[in-house]
Scaffold this motif. Sequence first.
Motif, short mmCIF file in Angstrom:
data_model
loop_
_atom_site.label_atom_id
_atom_site.label_comp_id
_atom_site.label_asym_id
_atom_site.label_seq_id
_atom_site.Cartn_x
_atom_site.Cartn_y
_atom_site.Cartn_z
N THR A 1 0.84 -1.21 0.00
CA THR A 1 0.00 0.00 0.00
C THR A 1 0.87 1.25 0.00
N HIS A 2 1.78 1.35 0.96
CA HIS A 2 2.63 2.55 1.04
C HIS A 2 3.59 2.66 -0.15
N CYS A 3 3.95 1.51 -0.74
CA CYS A 3 4.87 1.55 -1.89
C CYS A 3 4.16 2.04 -3.16
N ARG A 4 2.85 2.21 -3.07
CA ARG A 4 2.11 2.73 -4.24
C ARG A 4 2.39 4.21 -4.48
N VAL A 5 2.87 4.92 -3.47
CA VAL A 5 3.14 6.35 -3.67
C VAL A 5 4.62 6.60 -3.91
N SER A 6 4.89 7.58 -4.77
CA SER A 6 6.27 7.90 -5.13
C SER A 6 6.44 9.42 -5.09
N GLU A 7 7.64 9.85 -5.43
CA GLU A 7 7.95 11.28 -5.44
C GLU A 7 6.99 12.06 -6.35
N LYS A 8 6.57 11.41 -7.42
CA LYS A 8 5.63 12.03 -8.37
C LYS A 8 4.35 12.50 -7.63
N HIS A 9 3.84 11.65 -6.74
CA HIS A 9 2.64 12.03 -5.97
C HIS A 9 2.94 13.20 -5.03
N VAL A 10 4.15 13.19 -4.45
CA VAL A 10 4.52 14.27 -3.52
C VAL A 10 4.56 15.60 -4.27
N LEU A 11 5.20 15.59 -5.43
CA LEU A 11 5.36 16.85 -6.17
C LEU A 11 3.99 17.39 -6.60
N LYS A 12 3.11 16.49 -7.02
CA LYS A 12 1.77 16.91 -7.45
C LYS A 12 0.99 17.48 -6.24
N ALA A 13 1.02 16.75 -5.12
CA ALA A 13 0.26 17.20 -3.94
C ALA A 13 0.80 18.54 -3.42
N LYS A 14 2.12 18.69 -3.44
CA LYS A 14 2.71 19.95 -2.94
C LYS A 14 2.38 21.12 -3.87
N GLU A 15 2.28 20.81 -5.17
CA GLU A 15 1.91 21.87 -6.12
C GLU A 15 0.46 22.30 -5.88
N GLU A 16 -0.40 21.30 -5.60
CA GLU A 16 -1.83 21.61 -5.37
C GLU A 16 -2.06 22.29 -4.01
N HIS A 17 -1.21 21.94 -3.03
CA HIS A 17 -1.41 22.46 -1.66
C HIS A 17 -0.08 23.01 -1.14
N PRO A 18 0.36 24.14 -1.67
CA PRO A 18 1.72 24.62 -1.34
C PRO A 18 1.93 24.97 0.13
N ASN A 19 0.84 25.21 0.88
CA ASN A 19 1.02 25.58 2.29
C ASN A 19 0.91 24.38 3.24
N ALA A 20 0.65 23.21 2.68
CA ALA A 20 0.41 22.04 3.55
C ALA A 20 1.72 21.39 3.98
N LEU A 21 1.73 20.88 5.22
CA LEU A 21 2.87 20.07 5.70
C LEU A 21 2.65 18.64 5.22
N LEU A 22 3.76 17.96 4.93
CA LEU A 22 3.66 16.55 4.49
C LEU A 22 4.02 15.64 5.66
N LEU A 23 3.06 14.78 6.07
CA LEU A 23 3.28 13.84 7.17
C LEU A 23 3.23 12.44 6.58
N VAL A 24 4.29 11.65 6.77
CA VAL A 24 4.30 10.32 6.13
C VAL A 24 4.65 9.22 7.11
N HIS A 25 4.19 8.02 6.76
CA HIS A 25 4.51 6.81 7.53
C HIS A 25 5.87 6.31 7.06
N PRO A 26 6.68 5.74 7.99
CA PRO A 26 8.02 5.26 7.56
C PRO A 26 7.97 4.05 6.62
N GLU A 27 6.79 3.49 6.36
CA GLU A 27 6.69 2.43 5.35
C GLU A 27 6.76 3.01 3.93
N CYS A 28 6.68 4.35 3.79
CA CYS A 28 6.82 4.96 2.46
C CYS A 28 8.27 4.86 1.99
N THR A 29 8.46 4.90 0.68
CA THR A 29 9.80 4.77 0.11
C THR A 29 10.63 6.03 0.42
#
Length: 305
Positions: A174-202
């Motif tokens: 499940t966590h391996c389904r997300v990559s840097e591509k998702h991070v860049l897209k989400a940060k572009e859509e929500h530039p003021n948001a903090l990113l909180l991630v589980h250590p199972e992410c890559t």
Amino acid sequence: MNVSEIQNQILKLKKENDIYILAHSYQAREITEIADFVGDSYALSVKAATVDAKTVLMCGVRFMAETVKILSPQKKVILASPDAGCPMAEQMDKELIEQLKEMNPEYKVVAYINTTAELKTICDVCVTSSSAVKIIKAMPEKDILFIPDINLGTYVSKQCPDKNIKLVSGGCPTHCRVSEKHVLKAKEEHPNALLLVHPECTPDVAVHADYIGSTSGIIDYAVNSDAKEFIIGTENSISEHLQYECPDKMFYPLSKDLVCHNMKITTLPDVLNCCKGIAGEEIILDDETIARAKKCIDKMIEYGG
Ligand code: 13P
Ligand code: SF4
């Protein structure tokens, strides 16, 4: 019946039948609302060791119910949905780990709690995502073979530079389904948001995080932060629970695909049927498995407590 009628029946039956309901924080809202205790894997394990009730009903995945049984063998432990497994927990078998132990005899084997009871019988210490760094730092040994999550292991290695940690290539699908591509897209859509991630992410996801932590760690961080917007890099139920808890803040899933199907198998009617005694699976483990796996979990509580 509607949701609250089912919930009321569950509350009545669990009292009558002396059932204690444990729910992992990835469970659906209507289940966490009627659970006696909701938490991450570590909190659930610690709680399991102290519960009084005759029967414990686990709304989560199989390794969590096995952990409860290992810590409370005299109790009847029911897994609410027999099909709810954790694919990561099944990735490595005893033969593979025995081979790795033979090749690395001086290494202590540290197992993520997301492993089967059988596998825990040949490991030295168990850890969870919230306790791994603390436990590995507290271990007197330097040479550690960390199984099965390479991403959690990479995160822990960075936090424990004095240790010599060997990793094996497993991980959470499940966590391996997300990559840097998702991070860049989400940060572009929500530039003021903090990113909180589980250590199972890559690591390519984790490197962008403002906070890395377990499900409970992410919840606590978001609740206590002064920030108003968060991108949540773990199973999407956490975004939903947080949105209920903090209606004045905004929570955006890192990806709509961050769904653990196994955690979502259990439904509120399943919980009701378990309380009626007509559904669920009783966890049965032999005495030797319990005794050997318990040593590994006891070490976790000793070092992590
Ligand atoms: P936690 O340790 O955060 O409960 O994580 C368990 C899990 O299965 C995450 O995918
Ligand atoms: Fe297992 Fe990943 Fe689901 Fe957690 S999210 S239960 S590690 S498959």
